[in-house]
Design a protein around this motif. Sequence first.
Motif, PDB file in Angstrom:
ATOM      1  N   PRO A 246      13.915  21.332  -2.295  1.00 31.07           N
ATOM      2  CA  PRO A 246      14.353  22.068  -3.489  1.00 31.07           C
ATOM      3  C   PRO A 246      13.244  22.936  -4.105  1.00 31.07           C
ATOM      4  O   PRO A 246      13.506  24.082  -4.491  1.00 31.07           O
ATOM      5  N   ASN A 247      12.037  22.392  -4.187  1.00 26.30           N
ATOM      6  CA  ASN A 247      10.963  23.206  -4.791  1.00 26.30           C
ATOM      7  C   ASN A 247      10.566  24.369  -3.890  1.00 26.30           C
ATOM      8  O   ASN A 247      10.129  25.413  -4.373  1.00 26.30           O
ATOM      9  N   GLN A 248      10.770  24.213  -2.570  1.00 24.74           N
ATOM     10  CA  GLN A 248      10.536  25.341  -1.658  1.00 24.74           C
ATOM     11  C   GLN A 248      11.652  26.379  -1.800  1.00 24.74           C
ATOM     12  O   GLN A 248      11.388  27.594  -1.736  1.00 24.74           O
ATOM     13  N   GLY A 249      12.878  25.906  -1.983  1.00 20.61           N
ATOM     14  CA  GLY A 249      13.992  26.827  -2.215  1.00 20.61           C
ATOM     15  C   GLY A 249      13.746  27.658  -3.467  1.00 20.61           C
ATOM     16  O   GLY A 249      13.953  28.877  -3.486  1.00 20.61           O
ATOM     17  N   LYS A 250      13.265  26.971  -4.512  1.00 16.78           N
ATOM     18  CA  LYS A 250      12.952  27.687  -5.748  1.00 16.78           C
ATOM     19  C   LYS A 250      11.821  28.684  -5.538  1.00 16.78           C
ATOM     20  O   LYS A 250      11.832  29.788  -6.098  1.00 16.78           O
ATOM     21  N   LEU A 251      10.849  28.324  -4.701  1.00 14.71           N
ATOM     22  CA  LEU A 251       9.769  29.267  -4.374  1.00 14.71           C
ATOM     23  C   LEU A 251      10.343  30.510  -3.691  1.00 14.71           C
ATOM     24  O   LEU A 251       9.978  31.644  -4.045  1.00 14.71           O
TER      25      LEU A 251
ATOM     26  N   MET B 170       0.845  -1.196   0.000  1.00 11.60           N
ATOM     27  CA  MET B 170       0.000   0.000   0.000  1.00 11.60           C
ATOM     28  C   MET B 170       0.881   1.246   0.000  1.00 11.60           C
ATOM     29  O   MET B 170       1.903   1.294   0.667  1.00 11.60           O
ATOM     30  N   THR B 171       0.456   2.228  -0.743  1.00 11.42           N
ATOM     31  CA  THR B 171       1.209   3.483  -0.766  1.00 11.42           C
ATOM     32  C   THR B 171       0.750   4.371   0.389  1.00 11.42           C
ATOM     33  O   THR B 171      -0.435   4.653   0.520  1.00 11.42           O
ATOM     34  N   THR B 172       1.691   4.791   1.208  1.00  7.46           N
ATOM     35  CA  THR B 172       1.318   5.724   2.283  1.00  7.46           C
ATOM     36  C   THR B 172       1.202   7.131   1.714  1.00  7.46           C
ATOM     37  O   THR B 172       1.699   7.429   0.619  1.00  7.46           O
ATOM     38  N   ALA B 173       0.547   7.991   2.487  1.00  8.08           N
ATOM     39  CA  ALA B 173       0.426   9.387   2.073  1.00  8.08           C
ATOM     40  C   ALA B 173       1.814  10.001   1.872  1.00  8.08           C
ATOM     41  O   ALA B 173       2.065  10.687   0.886  1.00  8.08           O
ATOM     42  N   GLN B 174       2.741   9.718   2.803  1.00  8.87           N
ATOM     43  CA  GLN B 174       4.074  10.318   2.694  1.00  8.87           C
ATOM     44  C   GLN B 174       4.788   9.853   1.410  1.00  8.87           C
ATOM     45  O   GLN B 174       5.458  10.647   0.752  1.00  8.87           O
ATOM     46  N   GLU B 175       4.604   8.548   1.058  1.00  6.32           N
ATOM     47  CA  GLU B 175       5.245   8.064  -0.185  1.00  6.32           C
ATOM     48  C   GLU B 175       4.686   8.791  -1.400  1.00  6.32           C
ATOM     49  O   GLU B 175       5.414   9.136  -2.340  1.00  6.32           O
ATOM     50  N   LEU B 176       3.389   9.025  -1.373  1.00  5.66           N
ATOM     51  CA  LEU B 176       2.749   9.752  -2.469  1.00  5.66           C
ATOM     52  C   LEU B 176       3.282  11.185  -2.552  1.00  5.66           C
ATOM     53  O   LEU B 176       3.633  11.679  -3.638  1.00  5.66           O
ATOM     54  N   TRP B 177       3.380  11.857  -1.388  1.00  2.00           N
ATOM     55  CA  TRP B 177       3.891  13.240  -1.373  1.00  2.00           C
ATOM     56  C   TRP B 177       5.342  13.271  -1.865  1.00  2.00           C
ATOM     57  O   TRP B 177       5.739  14.196  -2.587  1.00  2.00           O
ATOM     58  N   ASP B 178       6.138  12.261  -1.458  1.00  2.00           N
ATOM     59  CA  ASP B 178       7.535  12.177  -1.905  1.00  2.00           C
ATOM     60  C   ASP B 178       7.607  12.021  -3.426  1.00  2.00           C
ATOM     61  O   ASP B 178       8.432  12.660  -4.089  1.00  2.00           O
ATOM     62  N   ASP B 179       6.741  11.150  -3.969  1.00  2.00           N
ATOM     63  CA  ASP B 179       6.745  10.919  -5.422  1.00  2.00           C
ATOM     64  C   ASP B 179       6.429  12.204  -6.174  1.00  2.00           C
ATOM     65  O   ASP B 179       7.056  12.526  -7.179  1.00  2.00           O
ATOM     66  N   VAL B 180       5.412  12.932  -5.690  1.00  2.00           N
ATOM     67  CA  VAL B 180       5.024  14.170  -6.381  1.00  2.00           C
ATOM     68  C   VAL B 180       6.136  15.212  -6.259  1.00  2.00           C
ATOM     69  O   VAL B 180       6.494  15.881  -7.236  1.00  2.00           O
ATOM     70  N   ASP B 181       6.720  15.325  -5.059  1.00  2.00           N
ATOM     71  CA  ASP B 181       7.823  16.277  -4.890  1.00  2.00           C
ATOM     72  C   ASP B 181       8.999  15.896  -5.795  1.00  2.00           C
ATOM     73  O   ASP B 181       9.649  16.772  -6.373  1.00  2.00           O
ATOM     74  N   ALA B 182       9.282  14.592  -5.915  1.00  2.00           N
ATOM     75  CA  ALA B 182      10.393  14.150  -6.768  1.00  2.00           C
ATOM     76  C   ALA B 182      10.119  14.545  -8.223  1.00  2.00           C
ATOM     77  O   ALA B 182      11.013  15.017  -8.935  1.00  2.00           O
ATOM     78  N   TYR B 183       8.877  14.379  -8.641  1.00  2.00           N
ATOM     79  CA  TYR B 183       8.496  14.750 -10.009  1.00  2.00           C
ATOM     80  C   TYR B 183       8.677  16.261 -10.228  1.00  2.00           C
ATOM     81  O   TYR B 183       9.319  16.703 -11.188  1.00  2.00           O
ATOM     82  N   PHE B 184       8.117  17.062  -9.319  1.00  2.00           N
ATOM     83  CA  PHE B 184       8.210  18.531  -9.459  1.00  2.00           C
ATOM     84  C   PHE B 184       9.665  18.997  -9.420  1.00  2.00           C
ATOM     85  O   PHE B 184      10.083  19.857 -10.196  1.00  2.00           O
ATOM     86  N   THR B 185      10.421  18.408  -8.465  1.00  2.00           N
ATOM     87  CA  THR B 185      11.797  18.864  -8.265  1.00  2.00           C
ATOM     88  C   THR B 185      12.666  18.509  -9.468  1.00  2.00           C
ATOM     89  O   THR B 185      13.433  19.346  -9.955  1.00  2.00           O
ATOM     90  N   THR B 186      12.534  17.277  -9.960  1.00  2.00           N
ATOM     91  CA  THR B 186      13.324  16.863 -11.117  1.00  2.00           C
ATOM     92  C   THR B 186      13.022  17.770 -12.307  1.00  2.00           C
ATOM     93  O   THR B 186      13.913  18.180 -13.054  1.00  2.00           O
ATOM     94  N   LEU B 187      11.741  18.104 -12.444  1.00  2.00           N
ATOM     95  CA  LEU B 187      11.323  18.901 -13.592  1.00  2.00           C
ATOM     96  C   LEU B 187      11.685  20.377 -13.446  1.00  2.00           C
ATOM     97  O   LEU B 187      12.196  21.006 -14.379  1.00  2.00           O
ATOM     98  N   LEU B 188      11.431  20.951 -12.275  1.00  2.00           N
ATOM     99  CA  LEU B 188      11.399  22.409 -12.136  1.00  2.00           C
ATOM    100  C   LEU B 188      12.498  23.010 -11.258  1.00  2.00           C
ATOM    101  O   LEU B 188      12.764  24.202 -11.355  1.00  2.00           O
ATOM    102  N   SER B 189      13.084  22.214 -10.391  1.00  2.51           N
ATOM    103  CA  SER B 189      14.152  22.782  -9.545  1.00  2.51           C
ATOM    104  C   SER B 189      15.250  21.757  -9.303  1.00  2.51           C
ATOM    105  O   SER B 189      15.596  21.467  -8.160  1.00  2.51           O
ATOM    106  N   PRO B 190      15.789  21.194 -10.408  1.00  2.00           N
ATOM    107  CA  PRO B 190      16.807  20.157 -10.256  1.00  2.00           C
ATOM    108  C   PRO B 190      18.054  20.715  -9.575  1.00  2.00           C
ATOM    109  O   PRO B 190      18.375  21.888  -9.710  1.00  2.00           O
ATOM    110  N   ALA B 191      18.701  19.844  -8.821  1.00  2.00           N
ATOM    111  CA  ALA B 191      19.906  20.266  -8.106  1.00  2.00           C
ATOM    112  C   ALA B 191      21.044  20.456  -9.089  1.00  2.00           C
ATOM    113  O   ALA B 191      21.260  19.624  -9.963  1.00  2.00           O
ATOM    114  N   ASP B 192      21.788  21.523  -8.962  1.00  2.00           N
ATOM    115  CA  ASP B 192      23.059  21.637  -9.657  1.00  2.00           C
ATOM    116  C   ASP B 192      24.153  21.197  -8.686  1.00  2.00           C
ATOM    117  O   ASP B 192      23.888  20.879  -7.527  1.00  2.00           O
TER     118      ASP B 192
END
Length: 224
Positions: free
Chosen positions: A45-50, A1-23
């Motif tokens: 990372p996405n909060q840093g970009k914000l 079963m996917t926990t809520a935290q795993e789901l939030w991590d997946d979405v953050d990973a998607y956003f971060t890879t796309l929009l605020s990748p680490a240099d």
Amino acid sequence: MTTAQELWDDVDAYFTTLLSPADEVLAAALRDSEAAGLPPINVAPNQGKLLQLLALIQGARRVLEIGTLGGYSTIWLGRALPADGRLVTLEYDATHAEVARRNLARAGLDSIAEVRVGPALESLPKLAEEHPPPFDLVFIDADKVNNAHYVKWALELTRPGSLIVLDNVVRGGRVTEADSEDPSVLGTRAALELMASHPRLSGTAVQTVGSKGHDGFALARVTG
Ligand code: SAH
Ligand code: DHB
Ligand code: MG
């Protein structure tokens, strides 16, 4: 079963890879922070970009940060500033400050960003005595018990139109516990109540989910 935290991590990973990748500079800042034993409580990372986008939207030339840790959020904010911009960041812990200085130097921000060591409630009056030009953005992310004091100091050090950002205002929902005995909760509630009642502040708060769990931030504009 996917926990809520795993789901939030997946979405953050998607956003971060796309929009605020680490240099390499940001990645090295986190690597060296961890190697030095600093706790992994930097913004995501996405909060840093914000934060960076908020500073750019502000047209910020001067930023004040309270709570440096290893300088990760400082790098995001510093990169929003012009070459003659100024960033002052306050850090209690001398080891954290040393790690941050190295990370900021590697980011090429050492001429823009200054780390001041000591309890922020001692550094802030010293800073005010220097009568610096107003800061355009203040990011408050240190010991939450003092959040209301930090908002008051931010008012002293800003101008109409400046933006105050307060991190970690939700903490899994504990912010709603008016009878909490947790000083962090009480400090954050006092800061939010100040934002609500102060005649020179117009604020809001937003809860977030993501790699940092269920948390959020408050934003307040300094008015005339
Ligand atoms: N802004 C950082 C995270 C800061 S963590 C980032 O997102 O990358 C909070 C930091 O505040 C820690 O480094 C801690 O040592 C510092 N701190 C705690 N109490 C403080 C105080 N009284 N004055 C200044 N800094 C403080
Ligand atoms: C903590 C502090 C933070 O500023 C944060 O973003 C997350 C956690 C902490 O003290 O646990
Ligand atoms: Mg924080």
